[in-house]
Motif scaffolding. Structure first.
Motif, PDB file in Angstrom:
ATOM      1  N   VAL A  27     -14.053 -15.521  12.115  1.00 29.30           N
ATOM      2  CA  VAL A  27     -12.925 -15.365  11.272  1.00 29.30           C
ATOM      3  C   VAL A  27     -13.311 -14.321  10.277  1.00 29.30           C
ATOM      4  CG1 VAL A  27     -11.870 -16.699   9.467  1.00 29.30           C
ATOM      5  CG2 VAL A  27     -12.858 -17.878  11.054  1.00 29.30           C
ATOM      6  N   PHE A  28     -12.246 -13.360  10.133  1.00 27.98           N
ATOM      7  CA  PHE A  28     -12.542 -12.147   9.219  1.00 27.98           C
ATOM      8  C   PHE A  28     -11.176 -12.227   8.402  1.00 27.98           C
ATOM      9  CE2 PHE A  28      -9.997 -10.069  12.289  1.00 27.98           C
ATOM     10  CZ  PHE A  28      -9.250  -9.229  11.654  1.00 27.98           C
ATOM     11  N   GLU A  29     -11.383 -11.738   7.240  1.00 22.00           N
ATOM     12  CA  GLU A  29     -10.088 -11.598   6.334  1.00 22.00           C
ATOM     13  C   GLU A  29      -9.736 -10.093   6.145  1.00 22.00           C
ATOM     14  OE1 GLU A  29     -11.803 -13.016   2.310  1.00 22.00           O
ATOM     15  OE2 GLU A  29     -11.816 -15.026   3.055  1.00 22.00           O
TER      16      GLU A  29
ATOM     17  N   SER B 278      -5.648   3.139   7.805  1.00 22.43           N
ATOM     18  CA  SER B 278      -5.266   2.127   8.945  1.00 22.43           C
ATOM     19  C   SER B 278      -6.156   1.295   8.735  1.00 22.43           C
ATOM     20  CB  SER B 278      -5.332   2.856  10.414  1.00 22.43           C
ATOM     21  OG  SER B 278      -4.509   2.342  10.988  1.00 22.43           O
ATOM     22  N   GLY B 279      -5.699  -0.212   9.106  1.00 21.44           N
ATOM     23  CA  GLY B 279      -6.487  -1.213   8.923  1.00 21.44           C
ATOM     24  C   GLY B 279      -6.687  -1.857   7.709  1.00 21.44           C
ATOM     25  N   SER B 280      -6.163  -1.277   6.651  1.00 16.38           N
ATOM     26  CA  SER B 280      -6.518  -1.821   5.057  1.00 16.38           C
ATOM     27  C   SER B 280      -6.025  -2.831   4.624  1.00 16.38           C
ATOM     28  CB  SER B 280      -6.392  -0.500   4.230  1.00 16.38           C
ATOM     29  OG  SER B 280      -5.169  -0.177   4.288  1.00 16.38           O
ATOM     30  N   GLY B 281      -4.853  -3.440   5.605  1.00 17.71           N
ATOM     31  CA  GLY B 281      -4.148  -4.628   5.446  1.00 17.71           C
ATOM     32  C   GLY B 281      -2.939  -4.618   4.716  1.00 17.71           C
ATOM     33  N   LYS B 282      -2.236  -3.457   4.977  1.00 18.47           N
ATOM     34  CA  LYS B 282      -0.737  -3.086   4.261  1.00 18.47           C
ATOM     35  C   LYS B 282       0.126  -4.032   5.091  1.00 18.47           C
ATOM     36  CE  LYS B 282      -0.806   1.400   5.300  1.00 18.47           C
ATOM     37  NZ  LYS B 282      -2.273   1.471   5.866  1.00 18.47           N
ATOM     38  N   SER B 283       0.160  -3.977   6.338  1.00 18.93           N
ATOM     39  CA  SER B 283       1.046  -4.524   7.081  1.00 18.93           C
ATOM     40  C   SER B 283       1.086  -5.995   7.047  1.00 18.93           C
ATOM     41  CB  SER B 283       1.222  -4.238   8.625  1.00 18.93           C
ATOM     42  OG  SER B 283       1.555  -2.985   8.685  1.00 18.93           O
ATOM     43  N   VAL B 284      -0.205  -6.432   6.920  1.00 16.66           N
ATOM     44  CA  VAL B 284      -0.669  -8.124   6.950  1.00 16.66           C
ATOM     45  C   VAL B 284       0.027  -8.614   5.674  1.00 16.66           C
ATOM     46  CG1 VAL B 284      -2.257  -9.840   6.948  1.00 16.66           C
ATOM     47  CG2 VAL B 284      -2.346  -7.975   8.410  1.00 16.66           C
TER      48      VAL B 284
ATOM     49  N   THR C 258       3.004   3.305   3.651  1.00 16.12           N
ATOM     50  CA  THR C 258       3.095   4.659   4.381  1.00 16.12           C
ATOM     51  C   THR C 258       1.671   5.194   4.183  1.00 16.12           C
ATOM     52  OG1 THR C 258       3.996   6.835   4.194  1.00 16.12           O
ATOM     53  CG2 THR C 258       3.702   5.880   2.131  1.00 16.12           C
ATOM     54  N   HIS C 259       1.440   6.333   4.865  1.00 15.00           N
ATOM     55  CA  HIS C 259       0.154   7.106   5.171  1.00 15.00           C
ATOM     56  C   HIS C 259       0.567   8.274   4.389  1.00 15.00           C
ATOM     57  CE1 HIS C 259      -2.568   4.963   7.948  1.00 15.00           C
ATOM     58  NE2 HIS C 259      -1.281   4.355   8.332  1.00 15.00           N
ATOM     59  N   ASP C 260       1.846   8.522   4.143  1.00 13.92           N
ATOM     60  CA  ASP C 260       2.111   9.994   3.616  1.00 13.92           C
ATOM     61  C   ASP C 260       2.250   9.969   2.210  1.00 13.92           C
ATOM     62  OD1 ASP C 260       3.361  12.243   3.378  1.00 13.92           O
ATOM     63  OD2 ASP C 260       4.903  11.912   4.735  1.00 13.92           O
TER      64      ASP C 260
HETATM   65  N1  ATP Z   1      -2.213 -10.608  14.797  1.00 17.59           N
HETATM   66  C1  ATP Z   1      -3.497 -10.182  14.521  1.00 17.59           C
HETATM   67  N2  ATP Z   1      -4.741 -10.696  15.006  1.00 17.59           N
HETATM   68  C2  ATP Z   1      -5.844 -10.320  14.875  1.00 17.59           C
HETATM   69  N3  ATP Z   1      -6.083  -9.366  13.636  1.00 17.59           N
HETATM   70  C3  ATP Z   1      -4.950  -8.760  13.272  1.00 17.59           C
HETATM   71  C4  ATP Z   1      -3.603  -9.146  13.337  1.00 17.59           C
HETATM   72  N4  ATP Z   1      -2.790  -8.430  12.752  1.00 17.59           N
HETATM   73  C5  ATP Z   1      -3.740  -7.473  11.828  1.00 17.59           C
HETATM   74  N5  ATP Z   1      -4.945  -7.725  12.257  1.00 17.59           N
HETATM   75  C6  ATP Z   1      -6.164  -6.920  11.658  1.00 17.59           C
HETATM   76  O1  ATP Z   1      -5.855  -7.139  10.438  1.00 17.59           O
HETATM   77  C7  ATP Z   1      -6.319  -5.779   9.551  1.00 17.59           C
HETATM   78  C8  ATP Z   1      -5.197  -5.250   8.788  1.00 17.59           C
HETATM   79  O2  ATP Z   1      -4.151  -4.892   9.636  1.00 17.59           O
HETATM   80  P1  ATP Z   1      -2.696  -4.354   9.078  1.00 17.59           P
HETATM   81  O3  ATP Z   1      -2.102  -4.291  10.265  1.00 17.59           O
HETATM   82  O4  ATP Z   1      -2.298  -4.834   7.732  1.00 17.59           O
HETATM   83  O5  ATP Z   1      -3.453  -2.734   8.761  1.00 17.59           O
HETATM   84  P2  ATP Z   1      -2.491  -1.414   8.279  1.00 17.59           P
HETATM   85  O6  ATP Z   1      -2.973  -1.293   6.774  1.00 17.59           O
HETATM   86  O7  ATP Z   1      -0.982  -2.039   8.137  1.00 17.59           O
HETATM   87  O8  ATP Z   1      -2.677  -0.418   8.982  1.00 17.59           O
HETATM   88  P3  ATP Z   1      -1.969   0.657   9.674  1.00 17.59           P
HETATM   89  O9  ATP Z   1      -1.782   1.718   8.676  1.00 17.59           O
HETATM   90  O10 ATP Z   1      -2.611   1.148  11.048  1.00 17.59           O
HETATM   91  O11 ATP Z   1      -0.679   0.068   9.973  1.00 17.59           O
HETATM   92  C9  ATP Z   1      -6.615  -5.021  10.965  1.00 17.59           C
HETATM   93  O12 ATP Z   1      -8.209  -4.830  11.098  1.00 17.59           O
HETATM   94  C10 ATP Z   1      -6.018  -5.812  11.826  1.00 17.59           C
HETATM   95  O13 ATP Z   1      -6.972  -5.584  13.149  1.00 17.59           O
END
Ligand code: ATP
Ligand code: MG
Lengths: 338, 337
Positions: B22-24, B45-51, B214-216
């Motif tokens: 499990v990771f946060e 990328s991957g900093s958790g913005k979309s999540v 955004t990244h921009d």
């Molecule tokens: N459905 C999922 N299952 C497993 N891991 C996930 C899932 N969705 C996101 N993650 C993980 O959560 C972390 C954050 O993802 P997120 O998509 O929020 O990044 P982000 O900041 O939106 O990046 P980007 O700029 O590339 O869109 C990443 O390590 C990603 O691998």
């Protein structure tokens, strides 16, 4: 009906199918659809011709009906006479020409065994097979869709695990063995259900079940996989973000996209049942349909009847395929014409 | 008493269960969006913005779960279940535009159907009224001949047009907040500019609040009132746009700004932040940025608290760059690298 009229009718059918397009596009799309259908029809004709030709030659190689039809002590003259009456003494090519002429008019001649038009026998038996297939495969299709969807919605949930295990079991049991098990259980041990013939509505339960279970197993797996694929797609996430009901997201958005593989396999299950599985099932349960007729025709080396049955099944298979292609195109207009 | 913010997120934690454990992905995010405000969220990328945004929309599904945190809409709690809020607010009051316009529309439903289903659901419109409103929306986002185009399937549109349709769809329910998650990344540069202009115009015309992921940094400067900088599942700095650009407090923000191309930089030199974003399942103890940070010291091994710098600024760092940044301090940052 002249070809021009036929084309026009097909065209109007195409237009109705193309209703989801804008008026501007509709005429053009309908024409493409018409071409699509004509092309598939043409393929169908070729398939039917090919299959009947193969049957003609194969049945002529596997045995001599005269040997079976006459008593062992029949003289050579009697045999020759019989052969002449059946037209079996003509050159192969001439027999084939006669055969093709018959096929074109749905007239295969008299059954060697029953001495009446083979096509009459086929048409008389066909409804029973159609009924068995419709009930068996129909139930399999109707059950597989909700079960497959529930399994896909909760991967590794109870329904998912159960269906996967049961499906794998269902797929590894041979159909004749399954039929016998059901007879022993429900017919002999419990005495709940009749096991032979078709005298009452209850008589269809066991043969339909035997026909359905392997199809159900395959269908569930396909529904499950197709739905899992679709539910993971971005457009499903978007649909959910719109606040739509779960039913709308799963039933309209995802299921519509999963429908193509599901429909294709459903069609193949029907064809597979008609072209083979009913033979086993009807034999086990003495179900008076085409499958039983095939077995009897083979036992009696009734070439004419056998040809009529195979021809009919080929026509049905081609017809189902054509219907599938059209439905497929109606669901997904992007499907190529070629 | 001041009115509650439109959207408020407090200490949100979202985890994912993978084969490796499990990771946060989001580790205690707090942020708020005020009415009429445009908030930018930036970060690698991957900093958790979309999540984070998906959690707001109730889109976190297994293997993900919202572990902790409160989300409030106009002061009312959003989250009903472990997997996020029910559809009542998401979709109606908050709408989202996603990054990938090419895959965001259902390929087998006409765009008309996909827009009208929102109108039926949230506006109670019936067939004819819904169609009329849908073509109005398409016209609003700059699609010509909208009545005819309602019958088209998504593949009959270009990427830019599809993103316009996505925006029309998001606006159908007349939301108060629009979340745009990298709405232009998948598009050609010229189309990007058009979509940005469209978003800005609609925001002003419809008085929308916007969260722009955004990244921009250029886009942030152009569109946003306030910025939140995310790093490894946390917000490391929030500040009004001008102040953030003038004087970043977090070393990571400073790095982000330096890695941004500048017109006035005659040397045309770009400095990328050294190292790569950490693996979210294997974060360094304490401040997650310390392994890449030029200002890192021993106490960075402890979790930094968010310090309030006044005037709506906050930074989670033990050794922030003291605003306003003087030339000498900037030199120190360089020297530290
Ligand atoms: N459905 C999922 N299952 C497993 N891991 C996930 C899932 N969705 C996101 N993650 C993980 O959560 C972390 C954050 O993802 P997120 O998509 O929020 O990044 P982000 O900041 O939106 O990046 P980007 O700029 O590339 O869109 C990443 O390590 C990603 O691998
Ligand atoms: Mg993202």
């Amino acid at each position: 009906m002249g070809p021009a009229l036929a084309q026009a009718r097909l065209h109007s059918f195409g237009s109705r199918l193309a209703l989801s397009w804008s008026p501007a596009q509709r005429g053009w799309q309908a024409k493409r659809l018409t071409n699509f259908i004509l092309q598939r029809l043409w393929h169908g004709v070729i398939v039917v011709l090919g299959v009947t030709t193969i049957v003609f030659f194969v049945t002529r190689v596997i045995g001599d009906p005269v040997q079976l039809m006459l008593p062992v002590e029949a003289t050579l003259e009697q045999r020759a006479l019989m052969r002449h009456q059946l037209g079996l003494d003509l050159p192969m090519l001439q027999q084939f020409v006669q055969f093709v002429r018959g096929v074109a008019t749905f007239d295969f001649g008299d059954s060697l065994w029953q001495r009446r038009p083979a096509m009459d026998i086929v048409l008389q038996r066909l409804p029973m097979t159609a009924l068995l297939t419709a009930v068996g495969i129909g139930a399999a299709i109707l059950l597989s869709i909700p079960l497959g969807i529930i399994a896909a919605l909760r991967p590794d949930g109870v329904v998912d695990r159960t269906t996967v295990v049961v499906s794998l079991a269902g797929l590894s049991i041979p159909q004749f063995w399954l039929g016998l098990l059901l007879i022993i259980l429900f017919g002999v041990k419990l005495g709940w259900l009749p096991t032979s013939g078709a005298r009452s509505p209850l008589h269809i339960v066991l043969p339909a079940l035997t026909l359905a279970l392997p199809s159900l197993a395959r269908l569930i797996m396909v529904v499950r996989t197709a739905m899992m694929d679709e539910l993971n797609r971005q457009y499903v996430k978007v649909a959910r973000s719109k606040g739509l009901s779960g039913l709308r997201v799963v039933g309209t958005h995802a299921l519509r996209n999963a429908a193509v593989p599901i429909l294709t396999l459903s069609g193949w299950e029907v064809i597979g049942a008609l072209a083979g599985n009913v033979v086993v099932v009807e034999t086990i349960f003495a179900w008076p349909g085409l499958g039983l007729t095939v077995v009897q025709a083979i036992e009696r080396q009734d070439l004419v009847l056998l040809q009529a049955v195979v021809f009919t099944v080929a026509i049905l298979a081609v017809g189902i395929n054509l219907a599938l292609d059209i439905i497929h195109k109606a669901i997904d207009p992007r499907v190529g014409i070629r | 008493m001041t009115p509650p913010p439109l959207l408020e997120i407090e200490d949100l934690v979202v985890s994912f269960t993978t084969r490796r454990g499990v990771f946060e992905a989001v580790r205690g995010v707090s942020l708020h969006v005020e009415p009429g405000e445009t908030l930018g969220i930036v970060g690698e990328s991957g900093s958790g913005k979309s999540v984070t945004m998906q959690a707001v929309m109730g889109l976190i599904e297994a293997p993900g779960a919202i572990e902790r945190g409160a989300m409030r809409w106009n002061g009312e709690p959003l989250s009903g279940t472990r997997h996020g809020p029910r559809a009542a607010v998401a979709g109606r009051e908050i709408a989202m535009v996603f990054q990938d316009a090419m895959t965001s529309l259902n390929p087998l439903l006409t765009v008309g159907v996909q827009i009208t289903e929102v109108l039926r659901r949230h506006k109670g419109l019936k067939a004819a009224a819904a169609s009329a409103r849908a073509s109005e929306l398409l016209r609003l986002v700059g699609i010509t001949n909208p009545e005819g185009r309602l019958h088209y399937l998504p593949h009959q549109f270009s990427g830019g047009m599809r993103q316009r349709i996505m925006i029309a769809m998001a606006l159908a329910a007349e939301p108060a907040l629009l979340i745009a998650d990298e709405p232009t990344t998948a598009l050609d540069v010229t189309i990007q500019a058009q979509i940005v202009d469209l978003l800005a115009e609609l925001r002003d015309r419809l008085h929308l609040s916007v969260v722009l992921v955004t990244h921009d940094m250029g886009l942030v400067a152009e569109l946003c009132d306030r910025v939140a900088v995310m790093y490894a599942g946390r917000i490391v700095e929030t500040a009004p746009v001008q102040e953030l650009f003038a004087a970043p407090a977090h070393p990571y923000t400073a790095g982000l700004l330096r890695s941004m191309p500048r017109l006035d930089d005659s040397a045309g030199r770009l400095e990328a932040i050294e190292g790569s974003p950490p693996d979210p399942s294997d974060l360094p103890e304490g401040c997650a940025f310390r392994t890449r940070c030029p200002r890192a010291q021993e106490d960075c091994i402890h979790d930094p608290l968010t310090t309030d710098l006044g005037s709506g600024r906050g930074v989670a760092c033990w050794h922030p760059l003291a605003p306003p940044v003087a030339h000498g301090q900037e030199a120190r940052v360089h020297a530290g690298e």
